[in-house]
Design an enzyme around this catalytic site. Structure first.
Site, mmCIF file in Angstrom:
data_model
loop_
_atom_site.group_PDB
_atom_site.id
_atom_site.type_symbol
_atom_site.label_atom_id
_atom_site.label_comp_id
_atom_site.label_asym_id
_atom_site.label_seq_id
_atom_site.Cartn_x
_atom_site.Cartn_y
_atom_site.Cartn_z
ATOM 1 N N HIS A 192 44.755 -15.843 33.887
ATOM 2 C CA HIS A 192 43.508 -16.230 33.740
ATOM 3 C C HIS A 192 43.548 -18.011 33.571
ATOM 4 C CE1 HIS A 192 41.770 -12.347 32.635
ATOM 5 N NE2 HIS A 192 42.963 -12.171 32.296
ATOM 6 N N ASP B 97 47.386 -11.905 28.587
ATOM 7 C CA ASP B 97 46.955 -10.559 29.141
ATOM 8 C C ASP B 97 46.834 -10.702 30.629
ATOM 9 O OD1 ASP B 97 44.792 -12.276 28.643
ATOM 10 O OD2 ASP B 97 43.579 -10.439 29.104
ATOM 11 N N GLU B 98 46.976 -9.405 31.179
ATOM 12 C CA GLU B 98 46.692 -9.516 32.700
ATOM 13 C C GLU B 98 47.409 -10.517 33.587
ATOM 14 O OE1 GLU B 98 42.350 -6.908 32.525
ATOM 15 O OE2 GLU B 98 42.282 -9.404 32.399
ATOM 16 N N ALA B 99 48.716 -10.798 33.364
ATOM 17 C CA ALA B 99 49.389 -11.791 34.047
ATOM 18 C C ALA B 99 50.067 -11.069 35.282
ATOM 19 C CB ALA B 99 50.524 -12.688 33.167
#
Length: 534
Positions: A276, A339-341
């Site tokens: 992100h 998150d969401e790496a």
């Protein structure tokens, strides 16, 4: 719309007994006085309520008394007076003179020893209504309860007609959890200081005590960093859909922190990393492994960006950002995302978190990370924010539960319960639905202490209601998605588990509708809630 508002106003006038005739027709019975709101009809539900005795009625001679003259108590008294004066038309002078009449805000004294840092006691009888607390935060929370015990019209900015009565009896109240948060994503769409303040006021009504600001993402960087100025001036120049974006200067951020603190909310800033991060990568080419800056991004996909884990420039960047942000933030927590790496290998993710967590500690803060942090090595004292949902795999849930058993504290934000940006149903014009549709009952009807199987109940630090802003760009959008679900999450964080009952709660929730109308809050009239007719 104007005709509807006019009709609504006329109905309110008629209900308040303010018809055009000064004297009722001969033989007509006078309208019965409006009953006081029962003490147990507020949100969050109080820990203990004992009804009884005469109601207290605010009048021309009502004073707000602050015995002892505490500066914090005087400020809270001024806040209360400012809320009530416009609608009631009462002077409500604040005085430090002791007395047994009026509204009394008292810090310390008998009966406050067991209330903790945020608890309060409210006692009402025919002579006075007294709010007592051991600490200023408790006094402020007691004032929020007092507001809900007055008629909804007391919240308005226009003169209304009473009576302004508070039912007799006693409330003794303190929170179940110490962390009761709400997150506002200002990265996908930027929200001004004024818009954030408006949301803070709404959070304070329901005893929320943490404001988590999501300050960076692929679509925008929202906080000025002196040592890396292009993060804000370039990385913050756009938003989802290609709008102009924006960012907070350090003075802007300090003002948000100050305003929140005056309402007993602590700001928790988040810099999401290593994923992100496109706004940062676009601002500074050396943060990329190939040394080339990507273009700014205005879409809504996730998982495509990553800081370059092997490069020393990455850690110089992280150290500078955390140092400057920590210096601006008096609260104990600093959120590092995680998150969401998806573009970061597992090995690189673990290596990155191993290096970044000590930086947070070096600058005197406690790490919070999204629950993927538990797949690395959570630092001692670290907090994991769980955002999984019913479709989250058993292995991932077990990983979080194992970390909790090993000492990692948890903030619970299950996406299919607590995410305020999830659509209510398929017809909702705003929001997303990847975690399913989340109506008012589903958002409320779960127990944080039992939610995550295998996690000790005492590992739960509290709850938080995140509001992501891919589809939200105005305060009206924020309010439509937050209300009526936000008060339910607040109640889960504050009230004893024994008070949890949807059938009771939905009646109390319905009674909030006229209050939100008076405050100009744009809310969703869920068909699951028996709202009063407008």
């Amino acid at each position: 719309m104007r005709r509807r508002r006019l009709l609504f106003s006329l109905l309110l006038v008629a209900a308040a007994g303010l018809g055009t005739a000064a004297v009722p027709p001969q033989g007509a019975a006078e309208a019965a006085p409006r009953a006081a709101i029962p003490l147990d009809r507020v949100i969050p539900a109080p820990a203990s309520v004992r009804d009884g005795g005469d109601a207290y009625t605010l009048g021309d001679r009502t004073r707000i008394r602050v015995p002892g003259g505490s500066g914090e108590a005087k400020r809270i008294a001024g806040y209360l007076a400012g809320l009530l004066r416009p609608a009631t038309g009462l002077a409500l002078p604040v005085t430090t003179k002791d007395g047994r009449d009026g509204i009394v805000l008292r810090l310390g004294g008998s009966g406050t020893g067991g209330l903790g840092a945020e608890g309060y006691r409210l006692t009402s009888d025919g002579r006075a209504v007294t709010v007592s607390a051991a600490r200023p935060a408790g006094l402020f929370h007691g004032v929020q309860t007092l507001r809900q015990l007055l008629p909804a019209e007391a919240e308005g900015q226009r003169a209304a007609r009473g009576p302004w009565r508070i039912a007799g009896g006693t409330i003794a109240d303190s929170p179940r959890y110490g962390y009761r948060g709400a997150m506002l994503d200002v990265s996908r769409h930027f929200f001004t200081v004024a818009q954030v303040k408006r949301y803070i006021d709404q959070l304070a009504m329901y005893k929320i005590n943490r404001l988590h600001l999501h300050l960076s993402d692929d679509q925008g960087w929202r906080i000025a960093i002196k040592s890396w100025p292009r993060l804000a001036t370039y990385g913050g120049s756009t938003q989802v859909g290609g709008g102009r974006g924006g960012y907070y200067t350090k003075d802007d951020y300090r003002e948000i922190v100050r305003y929140a603190a005056a309402r007993y909310l602590t700001v928790v800033p988040e810099i999401d990393m290593p994923g992100h991060t496109n706004a940062a990568l676009a601002s500074y080419a050396p943060l990329n492994c190939n040394g080339q800056a990507p273009p700014l991004y205005t879409g809504t996909e996730v998982g495509f960006s990553s800081l370059c884990v092997p490069k020393q420039e990455t850690y110089d960047f992280v150290d500078d950002v955390i140092r400057e942000l920590a210096a601006l933030t008096p609260g104990r927590y600093l959120h590092i995302g995680g998150d969401e790496a998806h573009s970061t290998s597992h090995a690189d993710y673990v290596a990155f978190m191993d290096k970044v967590q000590p930086v947070v500690a070096k600058y005197g803060k406690t790490v919070i990370g999204w629950h993927q942090l538990t797949g690395a090595h959570p630092a001692e004292g670290a907090v994991a924010q769980y955002w999984g949902y019913d479709k989250t795999g058993a292995a991932e849930r077990q990983q979080v539960a194992d970390a909790a058993r090993n000492g990692t504290r948890l903030i619970l934000s299950p996406a299919d319960r607590a995410y305020l940006d999830m659509k209510y149903d398929k017809s909702t014009p705003l929001g997303l639905s990847w975690a399913g549709y989340v109506e008012a009952r589903r958002s409320y009807d779960w127990d944080p202490g039992r939610y995550l199987q295998g996690a000790p109940a005492d590992s739960v630090l509290g709850v938080e209601a995140p509001l992501w802003s891919e589809t939200l760009s105005t305060s009206a959008h924020i309010e439509y998605m937050a209300f009526p679900r936000l008060p339910g999450i607040a109640e889960l964080g504050w009230s004893p588990a024994s008070t949890h009952d949807w059938d009771d709660y939905k009646v109390r929730l319905a009674a909030q509708g006229p209050r939100w109308d008076a405050l100009g809050i744009n809310y969703y009239r869920s068909p699951e809630v028996p709202w009063p007719a407008r």
